[in-house]
Design an enzyme around this catalytic site. Structure first.
Site, PDB file in Angstrom:
ATOM      1  N   CYS A  72       0.715  -1.043   0.036  1.00 50.25           N
ATOM      2  CA  CYS A  72      -0.012   0.020   0.030  1.00 50.25           C
ATOM      3  C   CYS A  72       0.897   1.237   0.077  1.00 50.25           C
ATOM      4  O   CYS A  72       0.568   2.286  -0.361  1.00 50.25           O
ATOM      5  CB  CYS A  72      -0.907   0.040   1.173  1.00 50.25           C
ATOM      6  N   TYR A 131     -16.745   9.489   4.992  1.00 45.67           N
ATOM      7  CA  TYR A 131     -17.421   9.586   3.682  1.00 45.67           C
ATOM      8  C   TYR A 131     -18.114  11.162   3.537  1.00 45.67           C
ATOM      9  O   TYR A 131     -18.146  11.475   2.522  1.00 45.67           O
ATOM     10  CB  TYR A 131     -18.869   8.651   3.925  1.00 45.67           C
ATOM     11  N   HIS A 149      -9.519   2.768  -1.938  1.00 45.59           N
ATOM     12  CA  HIS A 149      -8.002   2.527  -1.668  1.00 45.59           C
ATOM     13  C   HIS A 149      -7.563   1.586  -2.626  1.00 45.59           C
ATOM     14  O   HIS A 149      -7.473   0.308  -2.637  1.00 45.59           O
ATOM     15  CB  HIS A 149      -7.905   1.940  -0.402  1.00 45.59           C
ATOM     16  N   CYS A 196       0.548   3.074   5.886  1.00 50.80           N
ATOM     17  CA  CYS A 196       0.930   1.829   6.294  1.00 50.80           C
ATOM     18  C   CYS A 196       1.013   0.679   5.110  1.00 50.80           C
ATOM     19  O   CYS A 196       0.565   0.996   4.298  1.00 50.80           O
ATOM     20  CB  CYS A 196       0.078   1.055   7.434  1.00 50.80           C
TER      21      CYS A 196
END
Length: 421
Positions: free
Chosen positions: A99, A194, A377, A407
Site C-alpha cells: 500500500c 464519507y 483504496h 501503512c
C-alpha cells in the site's frame, strides 16, 4: 511553529513538486474497470504534466508504485511513461511496497533528484483492483491428479498477510483491541470520512486534483467521462452501522466491517518533481504554472514493526521523517509543532484513529477532505493519492507544512513531509 531546516530552501538539488493530478477513484468493477492500471497511470501522468506545464519529453525518470502487476506486461513504469508521451529514453522503475508503493515512488523520485541523478522525475501510483487476474499455478507443468484450484491474485498478493496467511483485517481487529477502539468509534470515523469526502466534492475541493478519464463504451457510443469518486455516492450511514463483522473471532465477535474499512478500488495519481536548479530555470523562463502551489519535499522515511503491527507503523514513519526534516529538532517534540495538516491512509478506520492518537495530532486537521474509507483504496495508488490531496489541502487552507503517512503489509509504513513555498 518551529523552523524547518533553512539550508534546504536554497539547495539547487532539493526536490520540488510542481504539478500533481489524480483520476477519480472507481469502485470495484465500476466505471473505471474497463481500463488497466497502465492506462489509468498514463492518464494521471498526462494530467500532472499538463498542470505543471513541464514538457513530457523533458522527464528524465519515472518511479511507478503498483502492487498487482500480473498480466500488465513488462515494466509498467515504462508503459505508463510512454503512454503519457514521455521520451523513449526515460528511465522507468516499478515499485512494489504494497500500500505504500505510490508514496515510496515519490520518496525515490526526490532521492534521485537530491543525488543529482535527474532534474525532472515523475512519481506515479496506480492500481486496477478490478482487473487483477486469478492464477492457475498447477497449469505450468500440469496437474497430476485431482482438482486444480485457482488462486485469487487480489487476495494472495494484496490483501493477505504473507506471514500469518490471514486477511489483513485481523491485524486491524488486534489494533482495535489494543487501543480500546469500539465498533461505534470505528463506524463514526467511517461516517465522517464519507461525509468529508462528499462535502469536499460538493465544494469543488477536488477540482484541483481530479482529471477526466475517458472510458470507451464501444459500438460507436461516446466515451464515458469519469471525474468524480464513485464510493461516496454509495454512502448510507444506517446500513454502514448495521453491517456484520468482516473478520470475526471464533465467538463471532468483531468490530471491523466492510463499511468501516476501505473498499477495493481502481485509480491512479501522479506528481512531477524537479530539482531546485530546474525549478529556477522554469521560473526564469516563465514556463512554470504555480497556480496550485509548489511544494518542497522536506523529508521522507520508512518504519517497520512486526508484520501484524503494520497498522500503527505510519506514526513512527512520520516522526522519523520529521526528525530528518528538522535536523533532529522534532525528536522529543509534538508533531503539531511542525506541521499543520496530516494525511493518513485509512486502510481501516482503526488505522486513522490509532495513528492520530499516537501522533497526538488534532483530529480536525487529519484527512480534512475525507480518506480511503470514504473515497476508496486502490493499493498502489493510495500513497501517491494522499500526497496529491495534501498538496491541495495546504493550498486551500493557506498552510505551509504537511505530513503524509501510509501503512503497508509486512509491518511497514512510509511517510513524506512537504512544505509549500
Amino acid at each position: 511553529m518551529v523552523q524547518l531546516n533553512p539550508t534546504a530552501y536554497v539547495s539547487q538539488v532539493d526536490a520540488y513538486i510542481v504539478g500533481s493530478a489524480r483520476t477519480a477513484v472507481g469502485s470495484f468493477g465500476g466505471a473505471l474497470a474497463k481500463l488497466s492500471a497502465v492506462q489509468l497511470g498514463s492518464t494521471a501522468l498526462k494530467g500532472a504534466l499538463a498542470r505543471s506545464k513541464v514538457a513530457a519529453d523533458t522527464v528524465d525518470e519515472i518511479y511507478l508504485g503498483n502492487v498487482m502487476s500480473a498480466n500488465l506486461g513488462q515494466n509498467p513504469a515504462r508503459q505508463v511513461a510512454l503512454g503519457a508521451g514521455c521520451a523513449t529514453t526515460i528511465i522507468g522503475t516499478t515499485v512494489n511496497k504494497v500500500c505504500a508503493s505510490g508514496m515510496k515512488a515519490v520518496a525515490l523520485a526526490a532521492q534521485s533528484i537530491r543525488l543529482g541523478d535527474a532534474h525532472v522525475v515523475a512519481a506515479v501510483g496506480t492500481e486496477s483492483m478490478s482487473n487483477v487476474p486469478y492464477y492457475a499455478p498447477a497449469m505450468r507443468f500440469g496437474a497430476k491428479f485431482g482438482a486444480a484450484a485457482l488462486v485469487d491474485g487480489l487476495e494472495c498478493d494484496g490483501l493477505r498477510d504473507a506471514y500469518a496467511q490471514t486477511a489483513m483485517g485481523y491485524a486491524a481487529e488486534a489494533t482495535a483491541a489494543e487501543f480500546n477502539v469500539t465498533r461505534e468509534q470505528q463506524d463514526e470515523f467511517a461516517v465522517a470520512s464519507y461525509q468529508k469526502a462528499i462535502d469536499a466534492a460538493a465544494k469543488g475541493r477536488f477540482s484541483d486534483e481530479i482529471v477526466n478519464v475517458e472510458v470507451p463504451q464501444g459500438r460507436g457510443r461516446p466515451a464515458l467521462v469519469v471525474n468524480a469518486d464513485e464510493e461516496p455516492a454509495k454512502f448510507n450511514a444506517d446500513k454502514l452501522r448495521k453491517l456484520r463483522a468482516a473478520f470475526p473471532a471464533a465467538d463471532g465477535s468483531g468490530s471491523v466491517t466492510a463499511g468501516n474499512a476501505s473498499s477495493l478500488s481502481d485509480g491512479a495519481a501522479a506528481l512531477i518533481l524537479v530539482s531546485g536548479a530546474r525549478l529556477q530555470e522554469l521560473i526564469d523562463a516563465g514556463s512554470i504554472d504555480a497556480t496550485h502551489g509548489i511544494f518542497r519535499v522536506a523529508a521522507a522515511a520508512d518504519a517497520e514493526q512486526s508484520p501484524e503491527r503494520f497498522t500503527t507503523s505510519p506514526a513512527p514513519a512520520i516522526k522519523k521523517a520529521l526528525s530528518r526534516a528538522t535536523l533532529g529538532a522534532s525528536d522529543n517534540a509534538n508533531v503539531r509543532d511542525f506541521v499543520e495538516y496530516v494525511e493518513l491512509n485509512e486502510a481501516f478506520s482503526v488505522v486513522g484513529i490509532a495513528n492520530t492518537q499516537l501522533l497526538e495530532f488534532p483530529e480536525d486537521r487529519v484527512n480534512v477532505n475525507g480518506g480511503a474509507v470514504g473515497i476508496g483504496h486502490p493499493l498502489g495508488c493510495s500513497g501517491a493519492r494522499i500526497i496529491v490531496s495534501l498538496c491541495s489541502v495546504l493550498a486551500q487552507n493557506d498552510a505551509r507544512r504537511g505530513a503524509a503517512g501510509v501503512c503497508n503489509g509486512g509491518g511497514g509504513a512510509s511517510a513524506v513531509i512537504i512544505e509549500r513555498i
